[in-house]
Design an enzyme around this catalytic site. Structure first.
Site, PDB file in Angstrom:
ATOM      1  N   ASN A  30       0.866  -1.169   0.000  1.00 28.84           N
ATOM      2  CA  ASN A  30       0.000   0.000   0.000  1.00 28.84           C
ATOM      3  C   ASN A  30       0.908   1.225   0.000  1.00 28.84           C
ATOM      4  OD1 ASN A  30       0.768  -0.314   2.843  1.00 28.84           O
ATOM      5  ND2 ASN A  30      -0.742   1.273   3.259  1.00 28.84           N
ATOM      6  N   HIS A  41       4.903   6.220  -6.408  1.00 30.12           N
ATOM      7  CA  HIS A  41       5.091   4.929  -5.746  1.00 30.12           C
ATOM      8  C   HIS A  41       6.508   4.800  -5.185  1.00 30.12           C
ATOM      9  CE1 HIS A  41       1.320   3.050  -7.136  1.00 30.12           C
ATOM     10  NE2 HIS A  41       1.460   3.877  -8.160  1.00 30.12           N
TER      11      HIS A  41
END
Length: 178
Positions: A30, A41
């Protein structure tokens, strides 16, 4: 970033970097708070994803998190098991992992990557209810998509060094090339 900026990021959803027919779709656990705050990310400076991706031969140079969309030019993408940003992955519930596994399955069925690479064995085990899974290729597939469980590149995962992690990622790279 200031602590209050990171805390405010908890409600942000980080967009996937995906396209149909990728060679490998990497799947994080996550987003961390730094990733949610930046929209990139694996953005936390101590995370080893970007260095390992390069050391394993997936990318010709070390990409910065802000360059994540370049992954598509290499047939690679990134998504997450769970969308909710947290300071630590252990803040997620087992149900969030299972629901994430269902959403991820539907995403993989739609995008049809050659490989789904889940970075984090515990996340894989919980999301796919496979308590005996080990790092490496899995027997399970999603349609024609094969699955590989990779070590979590978080700096908190001291069991894996940069070098041993790069070796495991390189094993996936070789499998994805054949």
């Amino acid at each position: 970033m200031r602590p209050e900026e990171l805390e405010a990021a908890r409600d942000r959803v980080i967009p996937d970097v995906v396209a149909g027919g990728l060679r490998v779709l990497f799947c994080g656990i996550n987003p961390g708070l730094m990733s949610a705050a930046t929209g990139h990310h694996f953005a936390r400076p101590g995370n080893r994803f970007w260095p390992v991706l390069h050391l394993s031969g997936f990318t010709p140079r070390r990409l910065l998190p802000a360059e994540q969309n370049e992954l598509l030019t290499y047939g690679l993408g990134i998504t997450n098991v769970a969308a909710r940003a947290t300071a630590r992955a252990d803040e997620l519930t087992a149900e969030e992992f299972r629901e994430g596994g269902r959403i991820l399955t539907a995403k993989v069925e739609r995008l049809r990557p050659g490989w789904l690479a889940v970075v984090g064995i515990t996340a894989y085990r919980t999301a796919f209810d496979d308590k005996k899974a080990r790092i490496g290729p899995q027997e399970r597939t999603i349609g024609d998509t094969r699955i590989w469980a990779l070590p979590n590149p978080s700096g908190l995962n001291a069991h894996w060094t940069l070098e041993t992690m790069a070796e495991e990622f390189a094993r996936l790279r070789a499998a994805a090339a054949s």
